[in-house]
Design a protein around this motif. Structure first.
Motif, short mmCIF file in Angstrom:
data_model
loop_
_atom_site.label_atom_id
_atom_site.label_comp_id
_atom_site.label_asym_id
_atom_site.label_seq_id
_atom_site.Cartn_x
_atom_site.Cartn_y
_atom_site.Cartn_z
N VAL A 219 40.36 63.91 119.74
CA VAL A 219 41.25 62.76 119.93
C VAL A 219 40.47 61.44 120.02
N LYS A 220 39.25 61.50 120.52
CA LYS A 220 38.48 60.27 120.67
C LYS A 220 38.06 59.73 119.30
N GLU A 221 37.54 60.62 118.48
CA GLU A 221 37.05 60.17 117.18
C GLU A 221 38.21 59.82 116.24
N LEU A 222 39.29 60.58 116.33
CA LEU A 222 40.42 60.32 115.44
C LEU A 222 41.24 59.11 115.88
N HIS A 223 41.53 59.07 117.17
CA HIS A 223 42.53 58.09 117.63
C HIS A 223 41.98 57.05 118.61
N GLY A 224 40.72 57.18 118.98
CA GLY A 224 40.19 56.23 119.96
C GLY A 224 40.75 56.43 121.35
N SER B 256 31.82 60.08 134.72
CA SER B 256 31.38 58.79 134.16
C SER B 256 31.50 58.75 132.64
N ASN B 257 32.02 59.83 132.05
CA ASN B 257 32.26 59.87 130.61
C ASN B 257 33.72 60.20 130.34
N ASP B 258 34.12 60.06 129.11
CA ASP B 258 35.51 60.43 128.80
C ASP B 258 35.58 61.55 127.77
N ASP B 259 34.56 62.36 127.73
CA ASP B 259 34.57 63.51 126.81
C ASP B 259 35.04 64.76 127.54
N PRO B 260 35.66 65.69 126.81
CA PRO B 260 35.94 67.00 127.42
C PRO B 260 34.62 67.71 127.70
#
Lengths: 304, 301
Positions: free
Chosen positions: A93-98, A151-155
């Motif tokens: 979702v991060k790479e596709l949709h920001g 501190s990150n927003d990755d799964p």
């Protein structure tokens, strides 16, 4: 002694998170043992029905709206079912949709529980873009992994192992003078690599032991390369399957960066069965010792 | 019962009133005109990536966008109408289909993955596994407490995780409206060939308030306004896909032409002049968005 164990650390982190408005989702969380005493009895726990794919999707949905859920998977093998929303949605979702869906996946590994309860599957998640993958085995490491997640927003895939839950000691790298080989150990095999190094020392074989916590990103820094410059031989040890697994992937990366020969040691290419001698257990000290002797016999310290 | 009039209220357009009926019609026309331009852009080679057209089914999103405008949206493919009806910007959708950085997802996602976070609209993008949006919607409703609508098709409804997601929403009484746009087709395999059971009956068994009806927008509008008071709820609405599952091709005439039925309804209310004006305005607006010279400049083709 008197230090917190890994289980107590996880429970305290979880309690802090839940009391601060976070969520924890999983199947049979409040059943016997509260997941090996790693889950506190407090608000914010969502008992999922026995629906692995949907349950994972629900956790990812909660992450999407900012709840930073902890998603507990009692046995890593179940990641094959749980994995779909994690791989196809949370990680993309991060790479596709920001946008982001930061879910903290507690993927718990075990040993000796048969074909679909003893697996270590972190390698699969190293393969897909979008995840951070770690395998902490000490209280401090777990705190650091949690801080990284927050501190990150990755799964985040946290490859836990039940054998670490009672551990209260930190594990420093063991660097021997004029070492014959450097052992890079992951997850449960870290405990066995330390034992193996002790046993081999009795035979006059000197081993470095470098502990690997972060599988992705895996950074080949001087902590990784410096011991190898001295030993000129290395071996990555992982409790997952060797073929196309973490041991081979990291061995390649280290070897590629240094030019030294780095072997891989993981599970044999066989199904894990319930009873000995067919369990296909993670490399233990005995097998690590055998592998080290074999490598030294094969060619000793000849670089590639 | 798969007919154009199944469970449709009589004189629905009159009941909802001319203002609402015309606004629904306007949103239908925007989606249709947008996709008419898109079809031409595909023919001309400006859009080369796969497209999943809402054409034929757009009355559903148009009606619901007026009944539940405040809901968070989880749609899947065939979602252009949902995006446009709920307030998405048409130029950004066009740009997404052209693969431009100014698209809804920077041109990275495409037709079946449309998101919107503008104009007070929250629409999360789908990634391509049919029905994946159902547990995601349920989790988002659980996590946020916000009312949520989830659009999916009759094929997606067969995914185990869709049914499990609905079950979880029922257990926790989550504010989710599940909308199954039942066009009877998974690619080209019809429902009767695929299963013997009804999703509505499953919803009933799960304890979810439900409705089975055709895609009459007036009835959908009235039904959604009622169901939003007793969420979670489920609507299975029979509809007709005008084009292929993916692409601009056509297999044959639809079982019914909802757009023409709507026009007749509005004409019967004496609104012929108004609907002609709305159609002209929508066509004109979308023609400028799909202007060929503009497309040549944007696409570099």
């Amino acid at each position: 002694m008197g230090q917190k164990t890994v289980a107590e650390t996880i429970r305290e982190i979880t309690r802090r998170h839940l009391e601060g408005g976070g969520m924890l989702l999983g199947e049979s969380i409040s059943a016997v043992g509260w997941v090996n005493n790693t889950v506190p009895d407090c608000k914010g726990i969502v008992e999922l029905p026995m629906t692995d794919v949907a349950g994972s999707g629900i956790a990812v949905g909660a992450a999407l709206v900012g709840r930073r859920p902890i998603f507990v998977i009692r046995f890593q093998d179940f990641l094959i079912l749980n994995g779909s929303p994690l791989i196809f949605y949370a990680a993309k979702v991060k790479e596709l949709h920001g946008k982001s869906a930061p879910v903290f996946v507690r993927a718990i590994a075990s040993e000796g529980l048969g074909p679909v309860h003893s697996g270590v599957l972190h390698s699969i998640f190293m393969h897909f873009p979008g995840f951070r993958v770690a395998s902490p085995m000490t209280p401090k490491e777990y705190e650091e992994v949690w801080a990284d997640y927050m501190s990150n927003d990755d799964p985040m895939i946290v490859s836990e192992h039940r054998c670490s839950y009672a551990n209260s000691r930190e594990m420093e790298d063991l660097i021997a003078e004029d070492a014959d080989i450097t052992l890079y150990a992951i997850s449960s095999t870290r405990f066995e690599a330390i034992k193996a190094a002790g046993q081999l020392a009795g035979e006059g074989i000197r081993c470095n032991v470098v502990h690997i916590v972060w599988l992705k990103p895996f950074i080949v820094d001087t902590r990784i390369t410096a011991p190898l410059k001295s030993s000129r031989l290395g071996m990555v040890i992982d409790p997952g399957h060797e073929i196309a697994g973490a041991s081979q992937a990291l061995a390649y990366m280290i070897s590629d960066a240094t030019g030294f020969r780095v072997k891989a040691l993981g599970l044999r290419d066989r199904t894990k069965c319930l009873h000995p001698p067919l369990q296909n257990r993670a490399p233990d000290a005995k097998r690590i010792c055998e592998a080290v002797r074999e490598i030294l016999l094969e060619g000793g310290k000849v670089p590639l | 019962m798969r007919t154009s009039y199944f469970n449709v209220v009589k004189n629905g357009a009159s009941i909802v009133g001319p203002d609402t009926a015309l606004e629904i019609f306007k949103r239908i026309c925007l989606a249709r005109s947008f996709e008419a331009g898109l079809i031409e852009a595909v023919r001309e080679g400006f859009v080369t990536a796969p497209v999943y057209l809402s054409m034929g089914q757009e009355a559903i999103a148009a009606a619901l966008s007026l009944a539940i405008p405040e809901f968070m949206i989880f749609a899947q493919h065939r979602c252009h109408a949902a995006y446009l009806s709920f307030g998405g910007n048409a130029e950004r959708l066009r740009d997404e289909l052209l693969g431009l950085p100014t698209g809804t997802s920077g041109g990275r996602a495409g037709s079946n993955c449309i998101q919107c976070h503008d104009n007070d609209v929250t629409m999360h993008g789908h990634h391509g596994l049919i029905g994946e949006n159902v547990p995601l919607a349920v989790g988002a409703a659980l996590g946020s407490g916000k009312p949520t609508v989830c659009f999916f098709g009759d094929g997606a409804a067969e995914e185990d995780y869709v049914l499990s997601g609905m079950g979880f929403a029922s257990t926790h009484r989550l504010p989710v409206l599940f909308v199954c746009e039942d066009n009877n087709l998974s690619i080209l395999t019809d429902v009767a060939t695929r299963r013997s059971w009804s999703v509505t009956k499953i919803a009933d068994a799960l304890g979810i308030t439900n409705a089975d009806l055709s895609d009459d927008p007036w009835t959908l509008y009235l039904t959604a306004r009622e169901l939003k008071k007793s969420l979670p709820a489920f609507i299975n609405t029979f509809t007709c896909r005008a084009n292929w599952h993916v692409g601009i091709g056509v297999d044959g005439p639809p079982e019914w032409d909802r757009f023409e039925i709507i026009r007749q309804d509005l004409s019967a209310l004496g609104l012929s002049k108004e609907i002609a004006g709305i159609e002209d305005d929508a066509r004109s607006a979308m023609e400028s968005i799909w202007d060929k010279k503009l497309l040549q400049r944007l696409s570099g083709r």
